[in-house]
Scaffold this active site. Structure first.
Site, PDB file in Angstrom:
ATOM      1  NE  ARG A  44       4.608  11.341   1.772  1.00  0.00           N
ATOM      2  CZ  ARG A  44       3.565  12.081   1.413  1.00  0.00           C
ATOM      3  NH1 ARG A  44       3.679  13.381   1.330  1.00  0.00           N
ATOM      4  NH2 ARG A  44       2.398  11.521   1.146  1.00  0.00           N
ATOM      5  CB  VAL A 127     -13.987  -7.626   5.586  1.00  0.00           C
ATOM      6  CG1 VAL A 127     -14.898  -8.325   4.584  1.00  0.00           C
ATOM      7  CG2 VAL A 127     -12.847  -8.541   6.001  1.00  0.00           C
ATOM      8  CB  ILE A 131     -20.374  -2.952   4.201  1.00  0.00           C
ATOM      9  CG1 ILE A 131     -20.322  -2.403   2.784  1.00  0.00           C
ATOM     10  CG2 ILE A 131     -21.688  -3.653   4.470  1.00  0.00           C
ATOM     11  CD1 ILE A 131     -20.359  -3.489   1.711  1.00  0.00           C
ATOM     12  N   GLY A 182      -8.587   6.490  -4.921  1.00  0.00           N
ATOM     13  CA  GLY A 182      -8.138   5.989  -3.613  1.00  0.00           C
ATOM     14  C   GLY A 182      -8.673   4.609  -3.275  1.00  0.00           C
ATOM     15  CG  ASP A 196      -8.017  -6.323  -1.204  1.00  0.00           C
ATOM     16  OD1 ASP A 196      -7.397  -5.850  -0.232  1.00  0.00           O
ATOM     17  OD2 ASP A 196      -9.242  -6.149  -1.369  1.00  0.00           O
ATOM     18  CE  LYS A 200     -10.928  -6.049   1.191  1.00  0.00           C
ATOM     19  NZ  LYS A 200     -11.230  -5.267  -0.011  1.00  0.00           N
ATOM     20  N   GLY A 297     -12.585   3.439  -0.310  1.00  0.00           N
ATOM     21  CA  GLY A 297     -12.665   4.902  -0.376  1.00  0.00           C
ATOM     22  C   GLY A 297     -12.397   5.530   0.978  1.00  0.00           C
TER      23      GLY A 297
HETATM   24  P1  NDP Z   1      -2.163   4.848   1.434  1.00  0.00           P
HETATM   25  O1  NDP Z   1      -1.016   4.375   0.644  1.00  0.00           O
HETATM   26  O2  NDP Z   1      -3.007   5.949   0.902  1.00  0.00           O
HETATM   27  O3  NDP Z   1      -1.656   5.305   2.880  1.00  0.00           O
HETATM   28  C1  NDP Z   1      -0.684   4.641   3.610  1.00  0.00           C
HETATM   29  C2  NDP Z   1       0.126   5.698   4.303  1.00  0.00           C
HETATM   30  O4  NDP Z   1       1.031   5.065   5.200  1.00  0.00           O
HETATM   31  C3  NDP Z   1       0.961   6.550   3.334  1.00  0.00           C
HETATM   32  O5  NDP Z   1       0.700   7.900   3.581  1.00  0.00           O
HETATM   33  C4  NDP Z   1       2.395   6.176   3.690  1.00  0.00           C
HETATM   34  O6  NDP Z   1       3.298   7.243   3.637  1.00  0.00           O
HETATM   35  C5  NDP Z   1       2.238   5.779   5.146  1.00  0.00           C
HETATM   36  N1  NDP Z   1       3.345   4.949   5.606  1.00  0.00           N
HETATM   37  C6  NDP Z   1       3.940   3.895   4.999  1.00  0.00           C
HETATM   38  N2  NDP Z   1       4.919   3.395   5.776  1.00  0.00           N
HETATM   39  C7  NDP Z   1       4.970   4.155   6.874  1.00  0.00           C
HETATM   40  C8  NDP Z   1       5.773   4.145   8.036  1.00  0.00           C
HETATM   41  N3  NDP Z   1       6.730   3.239   8.213  1.00  0.00           N
HETATM   42  N4  NDP Z   1       5.549   5.086   8.979  1.00  0.00           N
HETATM   43  C9  NDP Z   1       4.581   6.006   8.815  1.00  0.00           C
HETATM   44  N5  NDP Z   1       3.767   6.077   7.737  1.00  0.00           N
HETATM   45  C10 NDP Z   1       3.964   5.153   6.778  1.00  0.00           C
HETATM   46  O7  NDP Z   1      -3.038   3.573   1.754  1.00  0.00           O
HETATM   47  P2  NDP Z   1      -4.572   3.527   2.182  1.00  0.00           P
HETATM   48  O8  NDP Z   1      -4.875   4.599   3.135  1.00  0.00           O
HETATM   49  O9  NDP Z   1      -5.409   3.372   0.976  1.00  0.00           O
HETATM   50  O10 NDP Z   1      -4.622   2.113   2.912  1.00  0.00           O
HETATM   51  C11 NDP Z   1      -4.163   1.954   4.231  1.00  0.00           C
HETATM   52  C12 NDP Z   1      -4.647   0.603   4.752  1.00  0.00           C
HETATM   53  O11 NDP Z   1      -6.062   0.573   4.721  1.00  0.00           O
HETATM   54  C13 NDP Z   1      -4.184  -0.584   3.901  1.00  0.00           C
HETATM   55  O12 NDP Z   1      -3.988  -1.678   4.758  1.00  0.00           O
HETATM   56  C14 NDP Z   1      -5.380  -0.840   2.996  1.00  0.00           C
HETATM   57  O13 NDP Z   1      -5.447  -2.159   2.546  1.00  0.00           O
HETATM   58  C15 NDP Z   1      -6.508  -0.532   3.953  1.00  0.00           C
HETATM   59  N6  NDP Z   1      -7.782  -0.189   3.327  1.00  0.00           N
HETATM   60  C16 NDP Z   1      -7.826   0.764   2.343  1.00  0.00           C
HETATM   61  C17 NDP Z   1      -9.020   1.127   1.792  1.00  0.00           C
HETATM   62  C18 NDP Z   1      -9.127   2.166   0.731  1.00  0.00           C
HETATM   63  O14 NDP Z   1     -10.238   2.362   0.211  1.00  0.00           O
HETATM   64  N7  NDP Z   1      -8.062   2.857   0.386  1.00  0.00           N
HETATM   65  C19 NDP Z   1     -10.272   0.477   2.216  1.00  0.00           C
HETATM   66  C20 NDP Z   1     -10.114  -0.505   3.279  1.00  0.00           C
HETATM   67  C21 NDP Z   1      -8.909  -0.808   3.792  1.00  0.00           C
HETATM   68  P3  NDP Z   1       3.745   7.959   2.262  1.00  0.00           P
HETATM   69  O15 NDP Z   1       2.611   8.876   1.951  1.00  0.00           O
HETATM   70  O16 NDP Z   1       4.981   8.634   2.658  1.00  0.00           O
HETATM   71  O17 NDP Z   1       3.914   6.861   1.253  1.00  0.00           O
HETATM   72  N1  HSE Z   2      -8.228  -2.045  -2.490  1.00  0.00           N
HETATM   73  C1  HSE Z   2      -9.356  -2.427  -1.707  1.00  0.00           C
HETATM   74  C2  HSE Z   2     -10.566  -2.532  -2.617  1.00  0.00           C
HETATM   75  C3  HSE Z   2      -9.603  -1.410  -0.627  1.00  0.00           C
HETATM   76  O1  HSE Z   2     -10.519  -2.034  -3.740  1.00  0.00           O
HETATM   77  O2  HSE Z   2     -11.554  -3.128  -2.212  1.00  0.00           O
HETATM   78  C4  HSE Z   2     -10.708  -1.787   0.303  1.00  0.00           C
HETATM   79  O3  HSE Z   2     -10.367  -2.900   1.072  1.00  0.00           O
END
Ligand code: NDP
Ligand code: HSE
Length: 360
Positions: A44, A127, A131, A182, A196, A200, A297
């Site tokens: 988007r 994971v 850390i 987040g 989740d 891990k 985060g």
């Molecule tokens: P978010 O939902 O914040 O971000 C995911 C992004 O991917 C969104 O902006 C979404 O778009 C975009 N997206 C989805 N589908 C597509 C596509 N087909 N093409 C392009 N962009 C796309 O998630 P997080 O950043 O929190 O998490 C991302 C990954 O990191 C996950 O696997 C999560 O488990 C992992 N993770 C997250 C942590 C955290 O603290 N948040 C910590 C450790 C791992 P749109 O904005 O349009 O929905």
């Molecule tokens: N949703 C996950 C958590 C993100 O709260 O630990 C980090 O993997």
């Protein structure tokens, strides 16, 4: 100069872009050369965003650009994320991902693909967020026979338990704050039901014991049934409640499971609160080692992702050391695990309970 692309511009992907720009000089020094963000794959518009110029909507732009050597996948899930990681590896590009679902369900195949195409595949951020634990586990502790890798592996649930049980916040408020900060997954059921942490635990089990473990094959209990009364019982026994993911050897059997635990209030893990995670490793030579820090985060997770980027720039073709066998080998059934269990029933009917549980 290395050029990279990010797929998924959300909490983590956005954090990676920001730190790459803010700490460019330090990252170039660590990597031995500058790392430039060439593309961000979005679905988007982000009008006025500082990275608007780098944004593309078509993955084939990234796939077909020979200048791009590394894809950072921060989309989540196993749909588009799996497709793009597979295509990137087949195009000889290395992949760095924070996506535990992808690694737990498809990690072995993706590691194999990376080796086949001479590309890198690293997933430190998948994971325990910020850390460093996967690299130390497979490299620094490589001389040890591992016996147990257990800990608080989900930041959202640890934050909710802390807010609910220590600070008197309601479950709903604590969850909604975790989402606002987040920490939570796109569908927070994965956090609160332990899914989740299970993903891990499967990754840790694979690295510790070399066998692929599928999240479907393990016992998983989250925190949705834990309440203040359980916390009061825990406190009366000098204990705290923590959701633990554990993989260990017991009587020659390999276990992997997730469930809420009572732990002694004096234990190190009991003091790990809020979004912090902690992973405790028990190993033959070193004894016990504890890794602790922010488990979720934007910036802590991006820090781990960029650590992997630097690793690949310095060591092209790096695949997570001590990866695991592709063939699935389910751990022993949880019913064979020996431990003391806490059971709370609504009313005291010892006879009926003894019919179900045996003599109490
Ligand atoms: P978010 O939902 O914040 O971000 C995911 C992004 O991917 C969104 O902006 C979404 O778009 C975009 N997206 C989805 N589908 C597509 C596509 N087909 N093409 C392009 N962009 C796309 O998630 P997080 O950043 O929190 O998490 C991302 C990954 O990191 C996950 O696997 C999560 O488990 C992992 N993770 C997250 C942590 C955290 O603290 N948040 C910590 C450790 C791992 P749109 O904005 O349009 O929905
Ligand atoms: N949703 C996950 C958590 C993100 O709260 O630990 C980090 O993997």
């Amino acid at each position: 100069m290395q050029k990279i692309a990010i797929a998924g511009y959300g909490t983590v992907g956005g954090g990676v872009a920001e730190i790459l720009r803010r700490n460019a000089a330090k990252i170039a020094e660590s990597a031995g050369e500058p790392v430039e963000l060439k593309y961000i794959l979005v679905r988007r518009d982000f009008p006025g965003d500082p990275f608007e110029k780098e944004m593309v909507r078509d993955f084939s732009v990234i796939e077909s650009d020979p200048e791009v050597t590394i894809l950072v996948e921060t989309i989540g899930g196993c749909g588009a994320a799996l497709e793009y990681c597979t295509r990137a590896l087949k195009a000889g590009k290395s992949v760095v991902t924070a996506n535990k679902q992808l690694v737990a369900e498809h990690g072995a195949a993706l590691m194999e693909l990376a080796r086949e195409y001479g590309a890198g595949f690293l997933f430190e951020a998948s994971v325990a967020g910020g850390i460093p634990v996967l690299h130390p586990l497979s490299r620094c502790l490589g001389a040890n026979v591992l016996e147990e890798v257990s800990g608080i592996l989900n930041g959202t649930t640890n934050y909710i338990l802390t807010q609910m049980l220590e600070n008197g916040e309601s479950y709903a408020d604590a969850l909604s704050n975790a989402q606002r900060l987040g920490y939570a997954e796109a569908d927070p059921t994965a956090d609160v039901e332990g899914i989740d942490a299970a993903r891990k635990s499967c990754i840790l089990s694979g690295l510790a014991f070399g066998k692929n473990v599928s999240p479907e094959d393990i016992h998983v209990e989250g925190i949705s049934k834990v309440d203040a009364l359980d916390a009061a019982f825990a406190e009366s026994g000098g204990m705290k409640i923590k959701l633990l993911g554990r993989t260990l050897l017991q009587n020659g059997k390999r276990f992997c499971f997730v469930s809420p635990h009572f732990i002694k209030a004096s234990a190190l893990l009991a003091g790990v609160n809020g979004v912090f995670n902690a992973v405790c490793v028990r190993a033959s030579e070193v004894g016990e080692v504890l890794f602790a820090g922010p488990g979720a985060g934007r910036y802590p997770t991006a820090s781990a992702v960029i650590g992997d980027i630097i690793d690949i720039v310095k060591n092209p073709g790096r695949v997570q050391p001590a990866g695991w066998d592709a063939c699935n080998e389910a751990p022993a059934s949880f019913s064979q695990f020996h431990a003391r269990f806490y059971v709370r029933v609504p009313e005291c009917n010892k006879a009926a309970l003894e019919q179900k549980l045996g003599k109490i």
